[in-house]
Design a protein around this motif. Structure first.
Motif, PDB file in Angstrom:
ATOM      1  N   UNK A  58      -4.765   3.755  -7.508  1.00  0.00           N
ATOM      2  CA  UNK A  58      -3.558   4.399  -7.459  1.00  0.00           C
ATOM      3  C   UNK A  58      -3.245   4.736  -6.023  1.00  0.00           C
ATOM      4  N   UNK A  59      -4.074   5.451  -5.400  1.00  0.00           N
ATOM      5  CA  UNK A  59      -3.859   5.789  -3.874  1.00  0.00           C
ATOM      6  C   UNK A  59      -3.287   4.589  -3.037  1.00  0.00           C
ATOM      7  N   UNK A  60      -4.277   3.593  -3.097  1.00  0.00           N
ATOM      8  CA  UNK A  60      -4.050   2.438  -2.243  1.00  0.00           C
ATOM      9  C   UNK A  60      -2.756   1.821  -2.532  1.00  0.00           C
ATOM     10  N   UNK A  61      -2.357   1.723  -3.980  1.00  0.00           N
ATOM     11  CA  UNK A  61      -0.946   1.244  -4.608  1.00  0.00           C
ATOM     12  C   UNK A  61      -0.059   2.067  -4.060  1.00  0.00           C
ATOM     13  N   UNK A  62       0.010   3.311  -4.106  1.00  0.00           N
ATOM     14  CA  UNK A  62       0.993   4.160  -3.466  1.00  0.00           C
ATOM     15  C   UNK A  62       1.474   4.019  -1.910  1.00  0.00           C
ATOM     16  N   UNK A  63       0.467   3.655  -1.371  1.00  0.00           N
ATOM     17  CA  UNK A  63       0.599   3.493   0.145  1.00  0.00           C
ATOM     18  C   UNK A  63       1.264   2.114   0.494  1.00  0.00           C
ATOM     19  N   UNK A  64       0.694   1.239  -0.316  1.00  0.00           N
ATOM     20  CA  UNK A  64       1.308  -0.018  -0.317  1.00  0.00           C
ATOM     21  C   UNK A  64       2.671  -0.308  -0.745  1.00  0.00           C
ATOM     22  N   UNK A  65       3.141   0.357  -1.799  1.00  0.00           N
ATOM     23  CA  UNK A  65       4.290   0.399  -2.383  1.00  0.00           C
ATOM     24  C   UNK A  65       5.497   0.823  -1.312  1.00  0.00           C
ATOM     25  N   UNK A  66       4.950   1.874  -0.453  1.00  0.00           N
ATOM     26  CA  UNK A  66       5.914   2.686   0.321  1.00  0.00           C
ATOM     27  C   UNK A  66       5.889   1.593   1.561  1.00  0.00           C
ATOM     28  N   UNK A  67       4.786   1.261   1.997  1.00  0.00           N
ATOM     29  CA  UNK A  67       4.939   0.141   3.170  1.00  0.00           C
ATOM     30  C   UNK A  67       5.881  -1.013   2.840  1.00  0.00           C
ATOM     31  N   UNK A  68       5.657  -1.570   1.787  1.00  0.00           N
ATOM     32  CA  UNK A  68       6.604  -2.657   1.413  1.00  0.00           C
ATOM     33  C   UNK A  68       8.071  -2.221   1.117  1.00  0.00           C
ATOM     34  N   UNK A  69       8.152  -1.143   0.641  1.00  0.00           N
ATOM     35  CA  UNK A  69       9.729  -0.532   0.492  1.00  0.00           C
ATOM     36  C   UNK A  69      10.455  -0.523   1.918  1.00  0.00           C
ATOM     37  N   UNK A  70       9.473   0.044   2.872  1.00  0.00           N
ATOM     38  CA  UNK A  70      10.211   0.035   4.275  1.00  0.00           C
ATOM     39  C   UNK A  70      10.405  -1.276   4.752  1.00  0.00           C
TER      40      UNK A  70
END
Length: 829
Positions: A436-448
């Motif tokens: 979940x933690x890795x997923x959150x960071x990944x989603x934010x990076x892709x969103x940017x």
């Protein structure tokens, strides 16, 4: 009829004692009280005849509704209470080094991220040495130094994250229930607003305003007005967690600890901001409907999670009172046992439990210490002997000088081990948290990155695709994958008579390599039975008649062996502590004097053939080698011996065979005699070195700790208070059907089906639950990757994403409830 009784005759929703609202489940059961505490107080007042005056004075004082003060995050009274000397003395435990430990309820905790955040206390606040959050019970255990940090400061720090602190008060509604009700209100408001916004959206989609721009702008403006409370009231739950996690991540200079609510909050605010801009400027698309439905759906998922946690918490055991609450002092006064001080003297009569640890100063008696030692045979205690709280005075009256009472007693210390917090988060939940933690960071990076790319390709559609991406990648399914599978699996186990209290059980049972079995009451039946009779058997019915009124385990075994002996009349029955019992019976018109008990004492009255004694001594020796208990019965010219044993359960051997087949070492551990333990171990196919006798409760715990320090994963199976320390110390503790209240509280799981088949089933089926968890995690990740890719390519709209998001959760729900674990063999065949 008293005032409350009259009120009870009409339909009402307030407690007739305190005036607080009655929970819906108690209303459905036609209960007139908000809790068992009010019900008990009302019953006591009524039985004592004080109810009429009490409620009349209450009504006259204008306090018919005795509501507790409303608790807010920074309530002054609460903060003062937390820092008071009274709270420190009565609700805290002093530890080494001047630190104290207390337990608090936390409102608003609902996931592993909350656990991590709360347990950051030692790193964030000076004077806090330890913080442990028990998520299922919303219970926070804190160790702190009052000289360096006020408890109110800790409460204010937690409140800044939206976690309201409440002292643990027995008899109140569970705080998680109050948090659940508040979230339900928030969810209801969110759905009401979403429904109205959706109606306006449908009218716009159907062409409203195509010919009349005023209607078009009015509908958008009204949608904006409805969306404002939806976003800032309904979405405040997500914004608060996201904001504080961002602040904490900035402080720690890392993004690994961003909360899952962070991408959710960004998606909600981006969609709302873009829609508000479009409404004000009159250009572009609006997604008020998608944002409102998303908020309502997320709140619904969170409420369901809270509700499931409350139901799980309600089904777990509460620590029952094992000790008498009152004691009889030598001066005749009855006092609270906790109020006794060292040096006080109390009277303990035959058949009563001892309320304190102390020393016998008058009298002698047989004391049954099985609750502490596991020793099945009562032992004689005389003047100068030490006795312990929780043990049973079997025969004579004792005067005991108090050495310690309450939590300071030996049993109190054992029970404190049950309450000590431990790290019971299973590794499989840790895996989900890391994903979940890795997923959150990944989603934010892709969103940017997606924002930059779409700003170049098609700037007008950038916000729409960003919102769609953040919505469809909402980690709801990922967050539900593990706890839901565990909830369904443990729920099915409960229907099979297996109650799992800790989430660590399923994962832990897949790691164990050593199982420790208690003997008495676990591997054996826990009830003594007559196994053999040696010598003149005509004495046995006479012995049963004399033992008819005794509560001694040996006496009950003889009476059960000859239930028809009650027709024989016994007289002059006298108990001789530490020796046995004597009495007279009428046989063929003659009075026969007899003794039953220890060999040397009983055979003093025997005047018959000396060869009979030699034969009995030989039989006794053989029985003792088999680990059996032997007593003598004699009259003037006749003598016999009776062998008694605690039979091994039929299910014990299959359990040890199953464990050995899985490569698991089995150790038999008991407080009983070494020979008896060794014989039982041999019957179960255990090596002699794995059958350990004369083990005290502390020895059992040290055995568990030693094995764990050597790198072994240990499960403990037991049933008595003497097993509580070992049950708590083990990686997995399992209490069997006949278990005491304390061992059920200490254990991670307990069974209600007789025998050990349920233990075998728990070990076997836990592997199936783990497979379901891994399947759910795999699907959740696949869905988020596929859905996110589709959103980035512009295939998915925000509305479609809002619909698809709960569908993914539904698939996880379906996968969990369709799991084929803990099935009834009769149904599955």
């Amino acid at each position: 009829m008293s005032a409350p009784a009259q009120e009870a005759s009409v339909q009402q929703t307030d407690c007739i004692h305190c005036g607080l609202p009655i929970p819906s489940d108690r209303i459905e059961n036609h209960n007139d009280f908000c809790c068992t505490g009010c019900e008990s107080v009302y019953a006591i007042l009524h039985e004592s005849g004080l109810d009429e005056t009490y409620y009349r004075l209450r009504d006259a004082s204008g306090r018919k509704s005795m509501r507790r003060p409303a608790r807010t995050n920074h309530q002054t009274g609460l903060l003062e209470e937390l820092d008071s000397e009274v709270f420190l003395e009565n609700h805290s435990t002093r530890l080494d080094g001047g630190t104290y430990r207390t337990h608090l309820y936390l409102d608003g905790v609902h996931c592993a991220a909350c656990v991590w955040l709360v347990e950051r206390l030692p790193q964030e606040m000076d004077g806090v040495s330890n913080a442990h959050l028990n998520l299922p019970r919303a219970r926070l255990t804190v160790d702190w130094d009052p000289a360096a940090q006020h408890l109110s400061g800790i409460a204010e720090w937690l409140a800044s994250f939206g976690y309201a602190v409440q002292p643990r008060v027995d008899g109140e509604d569970a705080p998680e229930s109050r948090e659940e009700r508040k979230l339900l209100i928030r969810m209801g408001v969110a759905w009401a607003l979403a429904g109205n916004i959706m109606l306006l959206a449908f009218s716009l989609y159907s062409g409203l305003g195509d010919e009349n721009p005023n209607l078009f702008h009015a509908a958008r403006g009204l949608s904006l007005l409805l969306a404002i409370p939806s976003v800032f009231y309904g979405g405040a739950v997500f914004f608060s967690k996201a904001w504080h996690s961002i602040r904490l991540s900035w402080k720690l200079r890392t993004i690994r600890h961003l909360h899952m609510d962070t991408p959710i909050s960004i998606g909600i605010l981006a969609g709302f901001g873009a829609s508000m801009h479009a409404t004000i400027t009159g250009t572009g698309e609006v997604w008020f409907d998608s944002v409102a439905v998303l908020i309502a759906a997320l709140l619904s998922a969170r409420w369901l999670q809270l509700r499931a946690r409350r139901m799980a918490g309600d089904s777990t055991e509460r620590l029952l009172a094992l000790l008498p609450t009152l004691a009889r002092r030598q001066d005749g006064k009855t006092v609270r046992a906790d109020d006794l001080k060292p040096g006080d003297r109390i009277i303990v009569r035959a058949g009563e439990l001892l309320p304190v640890d102390g020393e016998v100063v008058e009298g002698s008696s047989l004391i049954n210490s099985s609750i502490l030692s596991g020793e099945s045979v009562p032992q004689r205690h005389e003047v100068g002997n030490q006795v312990h709280a929780g043990t049973t005075n079997e025969t004579g009256t004792l005067v005991v000088e108090v050495r310690s009472a309450g939590h300071a007693t030996r049993i109190g210390r054992l029970l404190s081990l049950v309450s000590d917090p431990g790290d019971d988060a299973p590794r499989i939940l840790g895996l989900a948290d890391r994903i979940g933690g890795l997923f959150t960071v990944t989603v934010l990076g892709i969103a940017i990155l997606a924002t930059v790319v779409w700003s170049i390709i098609e700037p007008t559609e950038t916000v729409m695709h960003l919102v769609a991406f953040l919505v469809i990648t909402c980690p709801c399914a990922l967050g539900m994958a593990t706890p839901l599978a565990l909830a369904v699996g443990t729920g099915r186990a409960a229907r099979r008579g297996i109650f799992v209290k800790s989430e660590s059980v399923v994962d832990g049972l897949n790691q164990i390599d050593t199982v420790i079995l208690d003997k008495t009451g676990t591997v054996t039946e826990g009830i003594m039975t007559v196994s053999a009779v040696h010598g003149d058997e005509t004495l046995l019915p006479l012995a049963a008649a004399i033992e008819q009124e005794s509560n001694h385990p040996i006496a009950r075994a003889i009476v059960r062996h000859l239930p028809n002996a009650s027709s024989i009349v016994a007289s002059n029955v006298t108990h001789h502590p530490g020796q046995g019992v004597s009495g007279s019976v009428l046989e063929a018109g003659e009075q026969v004097d007899m003794r039953i008990g220890r060999f040397d004492w009983v055979l003093d009255v025997f005047e018959g053939d000396p060869s009979v004694l030699n034969d009995l001594q030989s039989a006794v020796h053989d029985a003792a080698e088999r680990g059996e208990t032997v007593i003598a019965v004699a009259s003037r010219y006749r003598a016999m011996a009776v062998s008694l044993t605690d039979p091994v359960r039929d299910s014990s051997l299959p359990l040890t065979q199953t464990l050995h087949d899985r490569g698991i070492r089995v150790i038999l551990c008991s407080g009983d005699d070494e020979r008896t333990t060794r014989m039982v171990g041999t019957s179960l196919g255990l090596a002699e070195s794995d059958a350990l006798g004369r083990y005290s409760p502390e020895d059992k715990q040290r055995l568990v700790d030693g094995l764990k320090e050597a790198g072994h994963a240990v499960a403990m199976v037991g049933d008595g208070v003497n097993d509580t320390g070992a049950l708590k110390a083990a990686d997995v503790g399992i209490a069997v059907a006949s278990a005491s209240a304390a061992s059920r509280v200490a254990a991670d799981a307990y069974t209600t089906r007789p025998g050990l088949e349920a233990v075998v089933e728990l070990i076997r089926e836990s592997r199936g639950v783990l497979r379901v968890i891994r399947r759910n995690l795999g699907f959740s990740l696949f869905y988020n990757v596929a859905g996110g890719t589709a959103a980035l390519l512009g295939i998915v709209t925000p509305l479609f994403a809002a619909v698809a998001m709960p569908i993914s959760s539904f698939v996880v729900v379906l996968s969990s409830i369709r799991q084929r674990t803990f099935r009834d063999p009769a149904r599955s065949s």
